[in-house]
Design an enzyme around this catalytic site. Structure first.
Site, PDB file in Angstrom:
ATOM      1  N   ASP A   1     -31.842  30.691 -27.461  1.00  0.00           N
ATOM      2  CA  ASP A   1     -32.652  29.515 -27.131  1.00  0.00           C
ATOM      3  C   ASP A   1     -31.833  28.235 -27.250  1.00  0.00           C
ATOM      4  O   ASP A   1     -32.004  27.295 -26.471  1.00  0.00           O
ATOM      5  CB  ASP A   1     -33.868  29.432 -28.056  1.00  0.00           C
ATOM      6  CG  ASP A   1     -34.925  30.459 -27.708  1.00  0.00           C
ATOM      7  OD1 ASP A   1     -34.866  31.005 -26.594  1.00  0.00           O
ATOM      8  OD2 ASP A   1     -35.803  30.727 -28.551  1.00  0.00           O
ATOM      9  N   GLU A   2     -30.956  28.205 -28.237  1.00  0.00           N
ATOM     10  CA  GLU A   2     -30.094  27.037 -28.424  1.00  0.00           C
ATOM     11  C   GLU A   2     -29.199  26.829 -27.200  1.00  0.00           C
ATOM     12  O   GLU A   2     -29.067  25.715 -26.677  1.00  0.00           O
ATOM     13  CB  GLU A   2     -29.242  27.232 -29.680  1.00  0.00           C
ATOM     14  CG  GLU A   2     -28.430  26.023 -30.081  1.00  0.00           C
ATOM     15  CD  GLU A   2     -27.664  26.264 -31.380  1.00  0.00           C
ATOM     16  OE1 GLU A   2     -26.724  25.494 -31.636  1.00  0.00           O
ATOM     17  OE2 GLU A   2     -27.995  27.208 -32.119  1.00  0.00           O
ATOM     18  N   GLY A   3     -28.601  27.916 -26.730  1.00  0.00           N
ATOM     19  CA  GLY A   3     -27.738  27.822 -25.559  1.00  0.00           C
ATOM     20  C   GLY A   3     -28.496  27.451 -24.302  1.00  0.00           C
ATOM     21  O   GLY A   3     -28.041  26.619 -23.510  1.00  0.00           O
TER      22      GLY A   3
ATOM     23  N   ASN B   1     -33.369  30.665 -32.389  1.00  0.00           N
ATOM     24  CA  ASN B   1     -32.370  31.710 -32.204  1.00  0.00           C
ATOM     25  C   ASN B   1     -31.253  31.191 -31.307  1.00  0.00           C
ATOM     26  O   ASN B   1     -31.413  30.220 -30.567  1.00  0.00           O
ATOM     27  CB  ASN B   1     -32.994  33.012 -31.672  1.00  0.00           C
ATOM     28  CG  ASN B   1     -33.448  32.905 -30.233  1.00  0.00           C
ATOM     29  OD1 ASN B   1     -32.707  32.481 -29.358  1.00  0.00           O
ATOM     30  ND2 ASN B   1     -34.692  33.299 -29.978  1.00  0.00           N
TER      31      ASN B   1
ATOM     32  N   ALA C   1     -29.531  23.760 -24.355  1.00  0.00           N
ATOM     33  CA  ALA C   1     -28.382  22.894 -24.059  1.00  0.00           C
ATOM     34  C   ALA C   1     -28.045  22.941 -22.575  1.00  0.00           C
ATOM     35  O   ALA C   1     -27.665  21.924 -21.979  1.00  0.00           O
ATOM     36  CB  ALA C   1     -27.176  23.313 -24.901  1.00  0.00           C
TER      37      ALA C   1
END
Length: 455
Positions: free
Chosen positions: A195-197, A192, A200
């Site tokens: 979670d990606e942000g 989602n 990173a």
């Protein structure tokens, strides 16, 4: 004169030779067993460290020179994005009695993205297998069974119909299960946007050293992909937490600390999806009656075709006065009421990645190889220049005016003033600045909680 042999010595040699051979063989077997055990133990070492031990990051070096005498372990993360699939092979080392360090990363990318194979699932396996071969080449055989293998898909698959996305993931899982690496039931998933942000954010703060010491200043993260864009930072002002809309805050536990992050992913506001919206198209649907999509953001003399998410659109520019103003007006319509602005963001140091970097490098705002810093207003200056000279000096990319204008206004919507400094980087200390490193931390920590043994 030829020396006469001592026969007593010869008799001793006949006895000592087989004895020495046996001792040597015993030592060799013992070493092999220890070496294999150390590979299996690597899984537990890194899992424990991800849960509670502070990690450090050292200057990049060759795998051999950086790991002599250290415990060595690996992690493999596939990033299945909207425009390509990338593999990250991470090598870690743990000096005796010290915390682990990241010692090497291998990175390779293939195009197109997995979503391009939505109607031909079998073809997707070829690229995955090619990238797996990269992992085999860079990870010693003895470590294969103890090396976690994970694929996380991002916006490209999130935009696909659920059934098509699941078929693609199932095919990848089959390829993974047939590999010699450590593969769990959750080895393949759609990530989602939050979670990606967050992943990173972990990566960049780990690489800049901000996570080493409690209380040290962290940096924020801006990522602009093809299908979505993310903003993540650690608020220091209580008012930011209280004013944040639902879904914009997330708690992260790592290194025996809890971070309450402001993090949100805007699906559909990635650069490729934004292009389509600015042109007036609809995601996943051809234009009615093959209608040509006309935009003031394109060069007036341009007429051609553009493919996005397996759909081909006929597009063209238009002749008009004040192309920048017309383009900016259209982009503003697309962004209207879609982005939450937080006052604190302008006071946080931010790194910007992906298409932010690519566009800045393409127009000379930063060094294409080394990256660099710029102010938000540089994007606006570049956008105005390119848009206002479309007719007299058409750029190499027909989307240059559109893309620069979009980035400029997106950053404005996030609350950044024109003089706000952003750092743009593809790599920090030779490590790819993507979410992959942060995600592998999360995954290994979850394996530890599940008490999954290394195979």
């Amino acid at each position: 004169m030829r020396k006469i042999p001592n026969h007593g010595t010869l008799r001793m040699t006949k006895v000592a030779y087989p004895l020495g051979l046996c001792v040597g063989l015993f030592i060799y077997v013992a070493y092999i067993k220890w070496h294999r055990a150390s590979a299996a133990q690597a899984f537990f070492t890194i899992a424990g460290a991800a849960s509670g031990v502070r990690w450090t990051q050292q200057a990049f070096s060759s795998p051999d020179s950086a790991t002599r005498g250290h415990e060595v372990f690996y992690g493999i993360m596939f990033d299945a994005g909207s425009t390509g699939t990338r593999i990250h092979v991470f090598q870690f080392a743990r000096p005796p009695g010290e915390t682990p360090t990241l010692t090497h990363e291998t990175f390779k990318a293939l195009k197109p993205g997995l979503s391009a194979y939505a109607d031909d699932v079998e073809k997707s396996a070829q690229g995955i297998q090619e990238l797996l071969n990269v992992a085999k080449q860079h990870i010693p055989y003895d470590f294969w069974k103890a090396t976690p293998l994970v694929l996380k898909a991002t916006a490209g698959l999130r935009l696909l119909p659920g059934e098509k996305a699941q078929k693609l993931l199932q095919k990848v899982k089959e390829v993974f299960k047939a590999s010699p690496f450590l593969v769990g039931d959750d080895c393949v998933s759609i990530m989602n946007g939050t979670d990606e942000g967050v992943s990173a954010w972990i990566t960049v703060n780990f690489l800049t050293g901000s996570l080493k010491t409690p209380g040290s200043s962290s940096v924020g993260m801006l990522d602009l992909g093809g299908g979505s864009t993310q903003i993540t930072f650690l608020p220091r002002v209580e008012g930011t937490l209280q004013a944040s809309p639902p879904g914009h805050l997330t708690a992260l536990q790592m290194f025996n600390r809890t971070f309450k992050l402001y993090s949100y992913s805007y699906l559909g506001l990635g650069l490729m999806s934004a292009r389509l919206a600015i042109l007036g198209g609809v995601e996943g649907k051809p234009a009615e009656d093959d209608k040509e999509l006309v935009s003031p953001c394109l060069s007036p003399r341009f007429r051609g075709k553009w493919e996005h998410a397996e759909v081909t659109y006929r597009i063209s520019g238009q002749k008009a006065v004040g192309l920048y103003e017309l383009c900016a007006s259209r982009v503003s319509e697309v962004l209207r009421n879609k982005v939450h602005r937080t006052e604190e963001a302008q006071h946080v140091d931010f790194y910007a990645f992906s298409y932010y970097y690519d566009l800045a490098a393409s127009f000379g705002l930063i060094d294409a190889e080394k990256g660099g810093s710029l102010v938000v207003g540089d994007f606006e200056i570049a956008a105005k220049y390119v848009c206002r000279t479309l007719e007299t000096q058409p750029p190499s990319s027909p989307f240059a005016c559109m893309d620069l204008t979009y980035i400029s206004l997106l950053l404005h919507e996030f609350g950044f003033p024109g003089d706000k400094v952003l750092k743009l980087a593809r790599k920090i200390d030779n490590v790819e600045t993507s979410w992959a490193l942060g995600a592998i931390f999360h995954y290994i920590d979850s394996l530890k909680r599940q008490k999954v043994p290394a195979l």
